[in-house]
Design an enzyme around this catalytic site. Structure first.
Site, PDB file in Angstrom:
ATOM      1  N   SER A 261       0.164  16.000  23.877  1.00  0.00           N
ATOM      2  CA  SER A 261       0.796  16.600  22.708  1.00  0.00           C
ATOM      3  C   SER A 261       0.090  16.076  21.459  1.00  0.00           C
ATOM      4  O   SER A 261      -0.690  15.141  21.520  1.00  0.00           O
ATOM      5  CB  SER A 261       2.267  16.210  22.658  1.00  0.00           C
ATOM      6  OG  SER A 261       2.361  14.837  22.323  1.00  0.00           O
ATOM      7  N   LYS A 262       0.409  16.691  20.325  1.00  0.00           N
ATOM      8  CA  LYS A 262      -0.202  16.268  19.065  1.00  0.00           C
ATOM      9  C   LYS A 262       0.067  14.778  18.816  1.00  0.00           C
ATOM     10  O   LYS A 262      -0.816  14.038  18.430  1.00  0.00           O
ATOM     11  CB  LYS A 262       0.389  17.051  17.885  1.00  0.00           C
ATOM     12  CG  LYS A 262      -0.158  18.449  17.783  1.00  0.00           C
ATOM     13  CD  LYS A 262      -1.276  18.513  16.731  1.00  0.00           C
ATOM     14  CE  LYS A 262      -1.883  19.896  16.658  1.00  0.00           C
ATOM     15  NZ  LYS A 262      -2.868  20.186  17.711  1.00  0.00           N
TER      16      LYS A 262
END
Ligand code: GLU
Length: 495
Positions: A261-262
Site C-alpha cells: 500500500s502507499k
C-alpha cells in the site's frame, strides 16, 4: 564459438514515476548484464498512449542515473533525456511501422487474423460468457471470414484489429529461471489483440518484436507477467525466433503479506530519495527484496551485487517490503559517511529548515552534524533534530523537571550551571566541560544537574548530552552568550 553477448532490458511504461518494483527489476537486469559483461538496455514502452503520464519518462531515466544504473543502449540521462545505441529507436511509439509489418506477417503465416468485431459485440459476448461462468474469450468469429470478405472490409475502411490465433489444446512449457518449469494450456489463452485499430501495437506484440530486434536474450520482469509469457512464446515460435530466457521476479508484499500500500512503501522512488534515503542504501535494500545472498552479509555495494548476483539466489515466494529494515540500513549507511560528505547530502534539508544556516562556520555545522550522525535514520530528520542550534527552543517549562524536583531545586540547578559556565574558558572539548561540571557536582545527583540544563538548551526530551552541545556552541564567537541566555530564559519561567 563466440559466446553470445548477454543482453537484458528494462522496459517500463511511462505511466507513472519509477516505483520500488521497477527499480528492483532494473537493478536485476543491470546486475545480470554487468556480471556477464553484457549490455543493459533501457527501452520505453509507451504504446498505451492514454496511460502515458507527462514527466514519467524523464523521471524513470533520471532515477536510474541517480542509482548509477546506466544503460548501455536506449535512454540515458545527462541533464536531459538522451538516446544511444544502434538498435533504436528505443521508444515504441517511434516504431509503429515495424509492429504493423510483423503483425501482417503473422497474418500471412496464419498465426494471426483480422478481426472486425464491434465493441458492442465483444461486450455482449463477454456478458454471455460471464453469465455462463466460462472465462471470457474471443470466439474466433472473424477467423471464419473468407479472403474476399476480409478484402472488402479492409477496402471499406472498417475498423479492425489483428488478433493472435491461439491454437487449441496445446501445452506451452517454459523454464523460468526463478520458478522452474511452467506449463500453461493454450485453452486458457485468449486470442490476444496484437495490433489495435489505431495502428498501435499492444504490449504483447511490441515486447516480442523489440526483444527480438534488440537481441534481448534475458527477459527479467515482475511475476505478474507470467500469464502473458505463453502468448509471447506463441509469437516467437510463429516467427521461428529463438526464445529468450525468462526470469519472473517475486511479488513485493507489505508486512501483512498483502499488496503493497502507499503507506507501506508503494511509493515512487523519488519520494524515498526526497525523504532522505541514500541511493546506495535504498538500492542495497531493494536488492534484498527477493534475492537472498545466502550469507549473513546485508550490506552490498553495487560492485558486490554484480559479483554475487545469480538467479539461483532469487526466491519464488513474495518479498516483504520492510520499512523498518530500510530505516536501519539507511542509518548504517549514514553512519559510514565522512562528515564532509554527510554535510553535503544534508545541505538541501538544512537549507529547507534554516535559510540562514550558510552564515554559520563550517566547523560548527560539522560538529552538530556529527552529534546527530549516529541517530539519523533519514536525512530529512536533520532539520527538527538540530533546530535548537539555530533558534531558541520553545517548550513547556514542566519539561525542565527531572523526576520529583521542585521548582526551587530546578532554579538552583540552573543557577549552578550558569555559574559554572560563566567561569571557564569556552572553546574547550566536551571532556573538559564535563570535568568542570563533575568537579562542582561532587555529592550531587547528576540527573538533577544535567537534565534541566539540557532542556534549557534544546527544549527536547531526547537530544545529545549537554556537554557535547556546549562544545558545539563553543565554536561560535557568541556561543557562551547563547547558552547563558537560554539558561536565564529557563530560570525566568520559574519566577
Ligand atoms: N512495459 C511493461 C511494464 O510496464 C514491461 C514488462 C516486461 O518487462 O515485459 O512493466
Amino acid at each position: 564459438m563466440d559466446r553470445v553477448e548477454v543482453r537484458t532490458r528494462f522496459a517500463p511504461s511511462p505511466t507513472g514515476f519509477l516505483h520500488i518494483g521497477g527499480l528492483r527489476t532494473a537493478l536485476f537486469e543491470f546486475l545480470w548484464a554487468k556480471k556477464n559483461n553484457g549490455k543493459f538496455i533501457l527501452r520505453i514502452e509507451d504504446t498505451d498512449q492514454a496511460r502515458n503520464v507527462p514527466g514519467a519518462l524523464e523521471n524513470i531515466v533520471q532515477t536510474l542515473t541517480d542509482f548509477k544504473l546506466n544503460p548501455d543502449e536506449g535512454f540515458y540521462w545527462d541533464g536531459v533525456v538522451l538516446e544511444k545505441g544502434d538498435r533504436g529507436p528505443y521508444l515504441q511509439s517511434k516504431r509503429l511501422g515495424l509492429y504493423k509489418k510483423y503483425a501482417e506477417d503473422l497474418v500471412n503465416r496464419g498465426n494471426a487474423y483480422y478481426c472486425f468485431c464491434s465493441q458492442e459485440r465483444l461486450t455482449a459476448l463477454r456478458s454471455e460468457q460471464t453469465a455462463k461462468k466460462i472465462p471470457p474469450k474471443y470466439d474466433k468469429l472473424c477467423l471464419k471470414l473468407t479472403k474476399e470478405e476480409i478484402q472488402n472490409k479492409i477496402k471499406n475502411n472498417e475498423p479492425k484489429v489483428i488478433r493472435l490465433n491461439v491454437p487449441p489444446n496445446q501445452q506451452i512449457r517454459f523454464t523460468d529461471l526463478v520458478h522452474g518449469q511452467i506449463e500453461i494450456s493454450t485453452n486458457d489463452l485468449d486470442d490476444q489483440v496484437l495490433l489495435k485499430s489505431d495502428g498501435f501495437p499492444t504490449y504483447h506484440l511490441a515486447v516480442v518484436v523489440d526483444d527480438y530486434l534488440m537481441g534481448v536474450n534475458y527477459v527479467i520482469r515482475g511475476e505478474e507477467w507470467i500469464p502473458s509469457t505463453p502468448k509471447h512464446i506463441l509469437i516467437y515460435s510463429s516467427f521461428g525466433w529463438e526464445l529468450p530466457k525468462f526470469a519472473h521476479l517475486p511479488l513485493l508484499l507489505s508486512k501483512s503479506r498483502k499488496k503493497l500500500s502507499k503507506r507501506e512503501g508503494d511509493v515512487a522512488v523519488k519520494d524515498f530519495l526526497e525523504q532522505g534515503y541514500l541511493p546506495e542504501a535504498l538500492l542495497n535494500f531493494v536488492a534484498l527484496l527477493g534475492w537472498n545472498p545466502k550469507t549473513e552479509q546485508e550490506k552490498f555495494t553495487l560492485d558486490e551485487l554484480i559479483e554475487e548476483f545469480s538467479f539461483e539466489k532469487l526466491n519464488k515466494s513474495g518479498a516483504v517490503f520492510d520499512l523498518e529494515k530500510l530505516d536501519w540500513l539507511n542509518g548504517v549507511y549514514i553512519r559510514e559517511l565522512k562528515i564532509e560528505e554527510l554535510h553535503l547530502r544534508l545541505l538541501p534539508y538544512l537549507t529547507e529548515t534554516f535559510t540562514e544556516f550558510k552564515k554559520y562556520p563550517k566547523e560548527f555545522l560539522f560538529k552538530i552534524i556529527a552529534l546527530e550522525q549516529g541517530r539519523l535514520k533519514k536525512l530529512s530528520e536533520i532539520g527538527e533534530r538540530v533546530r535548537y542550534f539555530f533558534s531558541e527552543p520553545e517548550f513547556n517549562p514542566e519539561l525542565l523537571r527531572w523526576k520529583k524536583m521542585n521548582n526551587e531545586e530546578i532554579k538552583q540547578s540552573l543557577s549552578d550551571a550558569k555559574k559554572i559556565i560563566s567561569n571557564f574558558e569556552f572553546q574547550i572539548s566536551k571532556q573538559e566541560i564535563e570535568k568542570k561540571f563533575l568537579d562542582e557536582l561532587t555529592g550531587k545527583d547528576k540527573g538533577s544537574m544535567l537534565w534541566p540544563l539540557r532542556i534549557a538548551l534544546t527544549g527536547l526530551k531526547a537530544s545529545p548530552g549537554p556537554f557535547e552541545i556546549m562544545e558545539a556552541f563553543g565554536v561560535l564567537p557568541n556561543g557562551r552568550e547563547i547558552i547563558l541566555s537560554r539558561i536565564k530564559k529557563a530560570l525566568s519561567r520559574f519566577r
